[in-house]
Design a protein around this motif. Structure first.
Motif, PDB file in Angstrom:
ATOM      1  N   LEU A  73      10.805 -16.219 -24.375  1.00 38.09           N
ATOM      2  CA  LEU A  73       9.381 -15.953 -24.239  1.00 38.09           C
ATOM      3  C   LEU A  73       8.963 -14.758 -25.092  1.00 38.09           C
ATOM      4  N   ASP A  74       7.738 -14.816 -25.588  1.00 38.59           N
ATOM      5  CA  ASP A  74       7.189 -13.747 -26.407  1.00 38.59           C
ATOM      6  C   ASP A  74       6.186 -12.953 -25.568  1.00 38.59           C
ATOM      7  N   VAL A  75       6.563 -11.727 -25.215  1.00 40.23           N
ATOM      8  CA  VAL A  75       5.676 -10.931 -24.356  1.00 40.23           C
ATOM      9  C   VAL A  75       4.660 -10.134 -25.168  1.00 40.23           C
ATOM     10  N   THR A  76       4.662 -10.315 -26.501  1.00 43.10           N
ATOM     11  CA  THR A  76       3.663  -9.631 -27.318  1.00 43.10           C
ATOM     12  C   THR A  76       2.280 -10.147 -26.945  1.00 43.10           C
ATOM     13  N   PRO A  77       1.395  -9.283 -26.476  1.00 43.06           N
ATOM     14  CA  PRO A  77       0.094  -9.771 -26.009  1.00 43.06           C
ATOM     15  C   PRO A  77      -0.927  -9.881 -27.128  1.00 43.06           C
ATOM     16  N   ALA A  78      -1.890 -10.757 -26.938  1.00 43.03           N
ATOM     17  CA  ALA A  78      -3.067 -10.744 -27.800  1.00 43.03           C
ATOM     18  C   ALA A  78      -3.847  -9.464 -27.488  1.00 43.03           C
ATOM     19  N   PRO A  79      -4.485  -8.853 -28.495  1.00 42.28           N
ATOM     20  CA  PRO A  79      -5.206  -7.587 -28.263  1.00 42.28           C
ATOM     21  C   PRO A  79      -6.520  -7.812 -27.504  1.00 42.28           C
ATOM     22  N   VAL A  80      -6.381  -8.373 -26.318  1.00 50.15           N
ATOM     23  CA  VAL A  80      -7.536  -8.660 -25.468  1.00 50.15           C
ATOM     24  C   VAL A  80      -7.331  -7.925 -24.142  1.00 50.15           C
ATOM     25  N   PHE A  81      -8.272  -7.055 -23.784  1.00 48.58           N
ATOM     26  CA  PHE A  81      -8.184  -6.311 -22.532  1.00 48.58           C
ATOM     27  C   PHE A  81      -9.327  -6.651 -21.578  1.00 48.58           C
ATOM     28  N   GLU A  82     -10.465  -7.045 -22.150  1.00 40.11           N
ATOM     29  CA  GLU A  82     -11.654  -7.283 -21.342  1.00 40.11           C
ATOM     30  C   GLU A  82     -12.325  -8.578 -21.759  1.00 40.11           C
ATOM     31  N   ILE A  83     -12.781  -9.324 -20.763  1.00 40.44           N
ATOM     32  CA  ILE A  83     -13.627 -10.491 -20.996  1.00 40.44           C
ATOM     33  C   ILE A  83     -15.034 -10.084 -20.596  1.00 40.44           C
ATOM     34  N   ARG A  84     -15.906  -9.979 -21.593  1.00 36.43           N
ATOM     35  CA  ARG A  84     -17.252  -9.489 -21.325  1.00 36.43           C
ATOM     36  C   ARG A  84     -18.160 -10.639 -20.921  1.00 36.43           C
ATOM     37  N   ALA A  85     -18.485 -10.649 -19.642  1.00 37.00           N
ATOM     38  CA  ALA A  85     -19.374 -11.665 -19.087  1.00 37.00           C
ATOM     39  C   ALA A  85     -20.195 -10.998 -17.993  1.00 37.00           C
ATOM     40  N   LYS A  86     -21.133 -11.711 -17.429  1.00 37.28           N
ATOM     41  CA  LYS A  86     -22.028 -11.151 -16.425  1.00 37.28           C
ATOM     42  C   LYS A  86     -21.272 -10.896 -15.122  1.00 37.28           C
ATOM     43  N   GLY A  87     -21.486  -9.707 -14.549  1.00 39.21           N
ATOM     44  CA  GLY A  87     -20.852  -9.368 -13.284  1.00 39.21           C
ATOM     45  C   GLY A  87     -19.997  -8.113 -13.392  1.00 39.21           C
ATOM     46  N   LYS A  88     -19.624  -7.554 -12.234  1.00 43.72           N
ATOM     47  CA  LYS A  88     -18.808  -6.346 -12.195  1.00 43.72           C
ATOM     48  C   LYS A  88     -17.374  -6.668 -12.574  1.00 43.72           C
ATOM     49  N   ALA A  89     -16.891  -5.975 -13.613  1.00 48.18           N
ATOM     50  CA  ALA A  89     -15.505  -6.114 -14.051  1.00 48.18           C
ATOM     51  C   ALA A  89     -14.823  -4.773 -13.840  1.00 48.18           C
ATOM     52  N   PHE A  90     -13.799  -4.742 -13.010  1.00 45.68           N
ATOM     53  CA  PHE A  90     -13.196  -3.481 -12.595  1.00 45.68           C
ATOM     54  C   PHE A  90     -11.989  -3.128 -13.458  1.00 45.68           C
ATOM     55  N   VAL A  91     -11.964  -1.864 -13.887  1.00 46.70           N
ATOM     56  CA  VAL A  91     -10.830  -1.324 -14.633  1.00 46.70           C
ATOM     57  C   VAL A  91      -9.867  -0.647 -13.661  1.00 46.70           C
ATOM     58  N   ASP A  92     -10.412   0.243 -12.836  1.00 44.26           N
ATOM     59  CA  ASP A  92      -9.625   0.932 -11.817  1.00 44.26           C
ATOM     60  C   ASP A  92     -10.011   0.340 -10.468  1.00 44.26           C
ATOM     61  N   LEU A  93      -9.124  -0.470  -9.904  1.00 44.19           N
ATOM     62  CA  LEU A  93      -9.433  -1.157  -8.656  1.00 44.19           C
ATOM     63  C   LEU A  93      -9.450  -0.209  -7.474  1.00 44.19           C
ATOM     64  N   GLN A  94      -8.734   0.883  -7.558  1.00 43.59           N
ATOM     65  CA  GLN A  94      -8.675   1.810  -6.432  1.00 43.59           C
ATOM     66  C   GLN A  94      -9.965   2.604  -6.284  1.00 43.59           C
ATOM     67  N   HIS A  95     -10.553   3.000  -7.417  1.00 45.54           N
ATOM     68  CA  HIS A  95     -11.721   3.881  -7.373  1.00 45.54           C
ATOM     69  C   HIS A  95     -13.009   3.183  -7.765  1.00 45.54           C
ATOM     70  N   ASP A  96     -12.982   1.869  -7.887  1.00 39.15           N
ATOM     71  CA  ASP A  96     -14.190   1.110  -8.217  1.00 39.15           C
ATOM     72  C   ASP A  96     -14.798   1.543  -9.544  1.00 39.15           C
ATOM     73  N   VAL A  97     -13.965   1.839 -10.518  1.00 38.08           N
ATOM     74  CA  VAL A  97     -14.455   2.176 -11.849  1.00 38.08           C
ATOM     75  C   VAL A  97     -14.562   0.884 -12.654  1.00 38.08           C
ATOM     76  N   THR A  98     -15.766   0.576 -13.107  1.00 39.43           N
ATOM     77  CA  THR A  98     -15.992  -0.661 -13.841  1.00 39.43           C
ATOM     78  C   THR A  98     -15.947  -0.411 -15.340  1.00 39.43           C
TER      79      THR A  98
END
Length: 998
Positions: A503-528
């Motif tokens: 398996l190739d664990v090299t990721p595509a340089p994708v971190f965020e899918i920008r769409a409508k709605g709250k997208a959380f970065v830090d789940l513990q502190h509710d940082v979007t």
């Protein structure tokens, strides 16, 4: 059988049923379960509520990186909050409760915050509560109205105030090689190092050694990786030169390869054996450290990514393979790399239905495609999850076409039913220890991850910690690292061979899918993601500022899952690359460390007690003892019905009027000997000691290298090349370290020997107008008159046949002498002095009276020498020699240290006949007691002065000397104290010093 428990598999003992309670509800699991796996097996997906919006949260990870499933463990009346459910091994009688909810987990009134998400963005508190109130309450800050409610709502878990009955231990250890992490790389490194005969320690934070290999499904040397790991551990356990430390988290690395680690000894047990500790704190001095700490899986950021049922792909696969638990019945997978396919295969083998595998990449490896076909899942490449649905748990995901290069979404949305979504956004090597050891992390564009800095010489890395994500690479690196750690050549024998999908664990340089709605970065502190972009728009361009403004990666999370996605979003907003943005430094501790372990054996029955030779005498005479560092010293010798204030005022007045005696055995005492001893003292003290005659003492001041005051005390010249240095009780160890450092590192050519002799000498200070009379009545073989024993002079004699050394010096402002003898004779010397003093009304006095006498005279101690003051701030500029350099002399005249507005030592006299508390601020003019501002200084020491008949204090005040004779106010809102004071000279009693020269 539990709703989500598989029919077979896992390392749990299905024959052992464990009973525990969660939020008062009885539940069961099996021996080997964590709380997280047992809850999932029982069908519990809602475990807690988020910090700010009180959104439903479930289990997200399977190890120390868990940001959501934090619970409070209850042991009788004791409460330990914010413990990851993934790190709690269940046992019979375990009681846990969820956090941050009211009145219940399922129905939380705090969830109303989610309706006002637009208001509660990053910086909400700073922007909202700092302004003034208008209307009838004009002049009151809004914060003062809201503080009570905000503090009630702050935090996650609630700490208890009951005494912790558990015992904690400290351990010191020395080894040639410390291996951190026991995956294939760590195990091979330990074996290679142990083969040389060197002392090896292997620390693993999990209960079992072996790391991710245990549930990977791979083979090593044609055997299941789990069996191979068991055999390797058994081999190491059988070696005399190897020590294995399971359940041990290495949380900090310091200078000289000093390692801090926490061993959880009995957290997994229903009861502790007598004397068995709960936690053991290790301080390990290692010759070399092999860091095989692995890597942490990152999430992807998309709307609805925080819903219970969304979890990391490796965690989902681990629950199935290790614990025999399916996190869902119908599972979808969302990834940007191949590693999630291994998790999908493990879940499928365990009996789960894989509804879909969604991959942002248009093309995937052949091995990944093969695994996708084996699961029977719909394989959607070039797609992304853009939303999730479900009230308190996941029910459905929404998928759209996605272009990984541009980040653009296209096509119609389609919905897939799923009760679990396993996500993988790539891997971040756990480089925290290497970062603590120094140097900056290195960004790897291919792996889209920060790799450790180049080794500094104290450590070497191996395995996925270095970005080597295949088991075969980890094995090879582990062998090389273990050999390098002991300076050996790697063995020529063939290393173990790993087998598994390529398996190739090299990721595509994708971190965020920008769409409508709250997208959380830090789940513990509710940082979007929007919070991160808002921080950039508001000018927070540094990653350190981003962290503090948004709370991204703070508290127990420390950015384990959120750091890199947050940096990626920040870089995108700034139009920069991730390495240009950089990363925050990883500060210890990386994971939670119990306060009990840090304070182990320093309190209660386990606290080391240093007792002076006169300790029992003090106790028998009614002394109330007080801890002073590790020593116990008399606070007061109270009489029936006396308060502490009444007792010390009586004792201090007796010293001023007649004579008193105080135990000073605890003062630090260092023998400084050798041909260059005098020259050495000239370098470490601000004043000159080489000119000091034999049998004379001198008061000395030390500075730090930055020019700030460090310690004061007297040093006695006992011979041409022999000195006895005294230090403050609390600073004895620090001064010794300070001196040893300069001798060993800066001036190794000086011929000087240092010996701590604090415990070898017992001491008593006799002070007061009749002090000479007392000594004259009992000292033989020497005179103590003014001619024989002048101020700062030293004589040797006998008291009741006991050899003593006497120096005439004073910190009380009275005629005073310090009398020292061998510690074994301390009590006899003390009793002889007391007997000789009876005709003169001698009284023993304690620390409170000692402090009162020195406050009246304006003498400084550690309260004023607090690491921020200079010699001139303390009116000790006269001690700064202009004839020689000394430690700190190059820095002491910096512009910032010479400002007339610096805090300077002054005296305070209470004008309302009320006590002045330490720490209280000093303000000018009348101000509201509950909202003081404009502090010009603070109180450092206070007392009731029997000599002056007033409450007085020492303080550090801006431009202090210029304010003598002026008035100000004490402001102490926490204690409800606000009142007038007069600022005076710190020499409040006998400023001419006539009494001590009597």
């Amino acid at each position: 059988m539990s709703p989500r428990r598989t029919a077979a598999g896992g390392r749990i003992d299905r024959a052992r049923t464990i009973r525990f309670t969660f939020d008062g509800k009885p539940m069961t699991g099996h021996l080997g379960d964590t709380l997280a796996s047992a809850l999932l097996a029982g069908g519990v997906t809602l475990v807690g509520r988020s910090f700010k919006y009180h959104r439903p949260r479930g289990v997200f990870a399977a190890g120390v990186d868990e940001p959501c499933a934090l619970v409070t463990v209850i042991d009788g009346q004791a409460r330990e909050p914010n413990v990851p459910a993934t790190q709690i091994e269940i046992f019979d009688g375990l009681v846990v409760e969820s956090q941050n909810r009211f009145p219940s987990l399922g129905f939380d009134l705090g969830a109303v915050n989610g309706l006002f998400g637009g208001l509660f963005s990053a910086g909400f508190y700073y922007k909202t509560f700092m302004g003034p109130v208008v209307g009838p309450l004009k002049g009151t800050r809004f914060w003062m109205l809201c503080e009570w409610f905000i503090r009630r709502a702050a935090g996650l878990g609630r700490a208890g105030d009951a005494k912790d009955a558990a015992r904690y231990e400290k351990m010191n250890a020395f080894c040639d090689v410390l291996v951190v992490g026991s995956g294939p790389a760590g195990l091979m490194a330990a074996k290679a190092a142990a083969a040389s005969g060197k002392r090896v320690m292997l620390a693993e934070q999990e209960p079992l050694f072996g790391g991710a290999a245990r549930w990977s499904g791979e083979t090593i040397d044609d055997a299941p990786a789990e069996r191979w790991a068991d055999e390797a551990v058994a081999e190491l356990a059988g070696l005399d030169n190897v020590r294995l430390l399971p359940r041990t988290t290495v949380w900090g690395i310091y200078d000289g390869n000093t390692i801090a680690a926490l061993e959880r000894v009995t957290d997994h047990k229903a009861s502790r054996a007598r004397g068995e500790p709960r936690h053991r704190h290790w301080s390990i001095r290692a010759g070399k450290v092999v860091l095989a700490t692995g890597a942490l899986e990152r999430p992807l950021v998309f709307p609805g990514n925080d819903r219970p049922g969304v979890m990391l792909a490796r965690a989902a696969g681990r629950y199935a393979a290790e614990y025999g638990v399916l996190p869902g019945g119908r599972i979808a997978v969302f990834t940007n790399n191949d590693s999630a396919y291994r998790a999908a295969a493990a879940l499928h083998r365990a009996g789960a239905t894989i509804a879909a595998i969604v991959d942002v990449r248009a093309q995937v490896s052949a091995a990944a495609s093969k695994l996708a076909r084996e699961t029977g899942a719909e394989h959607l490449t070039g797609h992304a999850v853009v939303d999730t649905a479900g009230r308190q748990r996941l029910r459905q995901i929404t998928i759209r076409r996605f272009d990984a290069a541009s980040g653009a979404l296209s096509g119609a949305a389609r919905r897939v039913e799923a009760d679990c979504l396993a996500v993988s956004g790539g891997w971040s090597p756990a480089i925290h220890l290497a970062s603590q050891a120094g140097a900056a992390a290195r960004w790897d564009e291919r792996l889209q991850a920060f790799l450790p800095p180049e080794p500094t010489g104290g450590w070497v890395g191996a395995g996925s910690f270095t970005g080597a994500f295949t088991t075969q690479e980890a094995i090879a690196q582990g062998l090389a690292a273990g050999a390098a750690a002991v300076g050996a050549t790697p063995a020529a024998s063939k290393p173990p061979q790993a087998g598994g999908p390529d398996l190739d664990v090299t990721p595509a340089p994708v971190f965020e899918i920008r769409a409508k709605g709250k997208a959380f970065v830090d789940l513990q502190h509710d940082v979007t993601a929007e919070d991160v972009r808002l921080a950039h728009r508001e000018g927070f361009v540094s990653v350190e500022h981003l962290k503090r403004y948004t709370t991204l990666g703070m508290a127990t999370d420390q950015g384990k899952t959120s750091n890199v996605p947050g940096l990626a979003i920040m870089a995108d907003a700034a139009g920069r690359t991730i390495p240009q943005v950089g990363t925050t430094r990883f500060r210890p501790p990386y994971s939670a460390v119990s306060l009990g372990s840090l304070a182990a054996e320093r309190h209660g029955e386990l606290r080391p007690e240093r007792l002076t030779p006169m300790h029992d005498w003090h106790i028998e005479r009614g002394a109330r003892m007080l801890a002073a560092g590790l020593w116990f010293r008399p606070q007061i010798y109270g009489q029936p019905g006396e308060t502490v204030e009444q007792a010390y005022a009586r004792e201090a007045a007796a010293v001023r009027a007649g004579v008193g005696i105080v135990d000073v055995s605890t003062l630090g005492k260092i023998a400084v000997q050798g041909p260059d001893a005098a020259a050495f003292l000239d370098r470490v003290y601000t004043n000159v000691f080489s000119s000091l005659p034999v049998n004379k003492a001198r008061y000395g001041l030390m500075l730090r290298e930055d020019g700030l005051a460090f310690d004061d005390g007297t040093t006695w010249r006992l011979g041409e090349h022999e000195f006895l240095m005294t230090t403050t009780t609390a600073n004895a160890g620090k001064v010794m370290q300070h001196l040893e450092y300069f001798l060993d590192v800066v001036w190794p050519d000086l011929r000087v020997n240092l010996t701590s002799v604090t415990d070898q000498w017992a001491g008593a200070a006799v002070a007061g107008p009749k002090a000479r009379d007392v000594l004259a009545a009992c000292v033989a073989r020497t005179g103590v008159d003014n001619e024989m024993l002048p101020f700062m002079g030293i004589v040797r004699g006998e008291i009741d046949g006991i050899p003593v050394t006497i120096c005439r010096l004073s910190f009380s402002g009275e005629l005073a002498y310090e009398v020292y003898c061998g510690a074994g004779h301390g009590l006899a010397m003390w009793e002889a002095l007391m007997e000789a003093g009876k005709p003169f009304g001698i009284v023993p006095y304690g620390l409170e009276a000692l402090g009162t006498l020195r406050i009246e005279k304006g003498h400084v101690t550690g309260s004023e020498i607090d690491g921020r003051t200079t010699a001139r701030d303390l009116h000790l500029g006269w001690m700064l020699s202009k004839k020689k350099p000394f430690i700190g002399s190059a820095m002491m005249d910096r512009e910032g240290l010479a400002s007339p507005e610096r805090l300077q030592l002054v005296g305070l006299v209470s004008l309302d006949n009320r006590a002045i508390a330490n720490g209280a601020h000093i303000v000018e003019g009348k101000q509201p007691p509950d909202d003081p501002h404009g502090s010009i200084g603070h109180v450092t020491a206070n007392c009731f002065s029997p000599a002056l008949g007033r409450y007085v204090a020492l303080a550090l005040v801006k431009g202090g000397t210029s304010r003598h004779g002026t008035r100000a106010h004490i402001s102490d809102p926490l204690r409800g104290r606000f009142g007038p004071v007069e600022i005076v000279s710190h020499h409040m009693f006998d400023p001419e010093g006539s009494r001590m020269h009597g």
